[in-house]
Design an enzyme around this catalytic site. Structure first.
Site, mmCIF file in Angstrom:
data_model
loop_
_atom_site.group_PDB
_atom_site.id
_atom_site.type_symbol
_atom_site.label_atom_id
_atom_site.label_comp_id
_atom_site.label_asym_id
_atom_site.label_seq_id
_atom_site.Cartn_x
_atom_site.Cartn_y
_atom_site.Cartn_z
ATOM 1 N N GLU A 151 32.162 1.397 -45.700
ATOM 2 C CA GLU A 151 33.156 2.233 -44.980
ATOM 3 C C GLU A 151 32.760 2.399 -43.521
ATOM 4 O O GLU A 151 33.567 2.838 -42.702
ATOM 5 C CB GLU A 151 33.208 3.645 -45.595
ATOM 6 C CG GLU A 151 33.849 3.725 -46.957
ATOM 7 C CD GLU A 151 33.527 5.072 -47.632
ATOM 8 O OE1 GLU A 151 33.002 6.005 -46.975
ATOM 9 O OE2 GLU A 151 33.795 5.167 -48.849
ATOM 10 N N ASP A 199 14.693 4.273 -54.094
ATOM 11 C CA ASP A 199 13.526 4.469 -54.949
ATOM 12 C C ASP A 199 13.866 4.125 -56.406
ATOM 13 O O ASP A 199 14.927 4.507 -56.909
ATOM 14 C CB ASP A 199 13.090 5.945 -54.854
ATOM 15 C CG ASP A 199 11.762 6.194 -55.525
ATOM 16 O OD1 ASP A 199 10.779 5.556 -55.129
ATOM 17 O OD2 ASP A 199 11.709 7.032 -56.448
HETATM 18 C C1 NOJ Z 1 8.350 4.670 -56.301
HETATM 19 C C2 NOJ Z 1 7.756 5.282 -55.076
HETATM 20 O O1 NOJ Z 1 7.452 4.270 -54.154
HETATM 21 C C3 NOJ Z 1 6.543 6.042 -55.541
HETATM 22 O O2 NOJ Z 1 5.742 6.473 -54.473
HETATM 23 C C4 NOJ Z 1 6.994 7.186 -56.401
HETATM 24 O O3 NOJ Z 1 5.874 7.842 -56.940
HETATM 25 C C5 NOJ Z 1 7.858 6.688 -57.569
HETATM 26 N N1 NOJ Z 1 8.821 5.729 -57.162
HETATM 27 C C6 NOJ Z 1 8.586 7.835 -58.191
HETATM 28 O O4 NOJ Z 1 9.563 8.322 -57.306
#
Ligand code: NOJ
Length: 572
Positions: free
Chosen positions: A278, A222
């Protein structure tokens, strides 16, 4: 289905270590996929019960959005405990079963890791709030002194992606404001971690190993481009005075902000790659990287960094022949330079579904969703023929549109609330999937009160309705994935552009077995006759508006209707 306690024991997955170079990965948004316990919210047992559907669809892997313990202020992207499962979504046993059952069906499992921020309910942030300023607990997050005489102003002008200031003042346990502020590039309940702190690095290496040891095949990362902030946290000279436009994570000028795509972020991925390597087979990563151009994107795929990252630049090219072709060329060239396959995507849980996004808008502002579906199917088919891997988002295989008329009180997106209802429309692509039946909950679960309400006109978009109907979107996806898997020309490999008339984009994918695939998309509205040398051996098309027509003076050739894509088999 036979549950097993040893995920590695039942493995029918592609044994090659480089499966990710050509995989089709299906994104599951777990709260909206299938509800096993009738609480209106999807869960992991629900997903396990639908694995046969995914295996029959023909995907190589599933990526599941977060299911960790979370207050769900941002759909689980606010993690309170990275080593436990949210009880509304299931248990650790359920996850073990998910991995085993997916592997038994030949599908890999990719989880979602959220390293830019934790939930404010994470024990680390709670420890910060309970401890004295300057204690080690404060060093795990991006905390700075406020500006102004009473330190009552935010440390800089950074804004939250979800609107408003990117900073909130830390309060004492008694509720008194302190002069210290914490950064949250997203919601106030998502404090940003400080990746200058070695303890943060160690913790995430440990979290990776925790899940890799359980048999997980990889992670989608993310906000992969956001972990490192420019030293000194300088003010950003926002290019748009208009606050609305300052939110986009991916606009060209915003992408140069001091909190996105900093060079230092690559050191983190080198560290993570060595953890993934790993394992046998090595585990893999896919970055969520909103960057301004294919050159910056390919940096994340250098040989000792991430395996893949989403190419959002192609997604943004939209329904435009020149932009598509340019982006594909630039992506291929930049990825080739680092020896990595590109990763294509048209929809996900943050974006307006591509059926709706691609629908033409008339003068009154109404979207033509029939043409949107016609275009979306064509775009999907064409994109599936490009070299590399592809991610699909649950429901796109059914041709679901964005739900644009959710009642305000049903909306959950934190950006909706932080913008006073002017932004934050991500709920519209997260509405629970219709499986069967004529009315909500369409087989999603047993309760019609799903966590986001389903529309009443989805009866023709259910899995049951579409399965077996050769004209359905689902059958087009199934056919394309079957052909893609069987063809040595598709997936990884090279591409040759073909000279094509007007709004047609066409390419040839050479096969290793002497059978090439010619992939064509007609982005215009008029019918086009293709050159006879491309042949007439139709593999699959996105509409039935295609035909092989004879000519008086030569071999037959294909005639393709507007907004239609097709694949042809061609002998090399
Ligand atoms: C990207 C994620 O796909 C989204 O859903 C989220 O709100 C933001 N990052 C923050 O984590």
């Amino acid at each position: 289905m036979t549950p097993t306690s040893d995920p590695a024991a039942q493995t029918a997955v592609d044994p090659s270590a480089d499966w990710w170079r050509h995989a089709v990965v299906y994104q599951v948004y777990p709260r909206s996929f299938a509800d096993s316990d009738g609480d209106g919210m999807g869960d992991i047992p629900g997903l396990v019960s639908r694995l046969d559907y995914l295996a029959d669809l023909g995907v190589d892997a599933i990526w599941i959005s977060p299911f960790y313990s979370s207050p769900l202020n941002d759909g689980g992207y606010d993690v309170a405990d990275y080593r436990s499962i949210d009880s509304r979504l299931g248990s650790m046993d359920d996850v073990d079963r998910l991995v085993a059952e997916s592997h038994a069906r030949g599908m890999r499992v990719i989880m979602d890791i959220v390293p830019n921020h934790t939930s404010s309910e994470h024990p680390w942030f709670q420890e910060l709030l309970a401890s004295e300023p300057g204690s080690p607990a404060w060093d795990r997050y991006v905390v700075r002194e406020g500006r102004g005489a009473d330190r009552g102003q935010p440390p800089n002008n950074w804004r939250s992606v979800f609107h408003g200031s990117g900073w909130s003042q830390i309060r004492t346990p008694a509720g008194e404001p302190t002069g210290s502020w914490y950064l949250h590039l997203f919601d106030t309940t998502q404090p940003d971690l400080d990746w200058d702190n070695p303890e943060v690095h160690a913790e995430f290496r440990d979290i990776l190993r925790f899940w890799f040891d359980r048999g997980i095949d990889g992670f989608r990362i993310d906000v992969a481009h956001g972990l490192v902030k420019e030293a000194g946290l300088p003010d950003f000279d926002y290019p748009h005075p208009d606050e609305e436009k300052q939110q986009a994570m991916f606009e060209d000028d915003i992408a140069h902000a001091p909190f996105w795509d900093q060079d230092g972020v690559h050191d983190i991925y080198r560290e993570w790659r060595s953890v993934a390597d790993e394992y046998d087979p090595p585990r893999v990563f896919c970055g969520e990287t909103w960057v301004p151009n294919p050159e910056r994107l390919a940096r994340y795929q250098r040989p000792d960094e991430l395996h893949t990252s989403f190419n959002f630049i192609y997604l943004e090219a939209g329904w435009n022949a020149a932009a598509m072709r340019r982006t594909i060329d630039e992506t291929l060239a930049n990825h080739a330079a680092v020896g990595a396959p590109p990763t294509w995507v048209l929809s996900n849980h943050d974006l307006v579904r591509h059926r709706t996004r691609m629908a033409p808008v008339d003068v009154s502002g109404a979207r033509d969703l029939d043409r949107g579906l016609r275009r979306a199917r064509a775009a999907t088919l064409f994109t599936l023929s490009l070299p590399g891997s592809m991610y699909l988002y649950q429901g796109e295989e059914l041709g679901l549109p964005e739900v644009v008329d959710l009642p305000d009180d049903a909306r959950q997106d934190p950006a909706w609330h932080r913008s006073g209802g002017t932004d934050g429309t991500r709920d519209g692509c997260r509405v629970p999937i219709p499986w069967s039946g004529d009315a909500p909950p369409y087989g999603f679960g047993s309760d019609s009160a799903t966590w986001l309400p389903q529309p009443h006109d989805w009866a023709d978009l259910t899995v049951t309705r579409e399965l077996g109907d050769p004209a359905s979107t689902l059958e087009m996806y199934r056919a394309a994935l079957r052909i893609r898997r069987a063809s040595s020309a598709l997936g990884e490999g090279s591409l040759l552009w073909l000279d094509a008339p007007g709004d047609v984009v066409a390419l040839r994918r050479p096969g290793r077995d002497g059978t090439d695939v010619v992939s064509v998309i007609n982005l215009g509205t008029g019918t086009v006759r293709l050159p006879a040398e491309w042949g007439t051996d139709l593999l699959v098309s996105s509409s039935d508006d295609v035909a092989a027509l004879s000519t008086d003076d030569g071999p037959p050739s294909m005639v393709v209707g507007g907004e239609t894509a097709l694949w042809l088999a061609a002998t090399s």
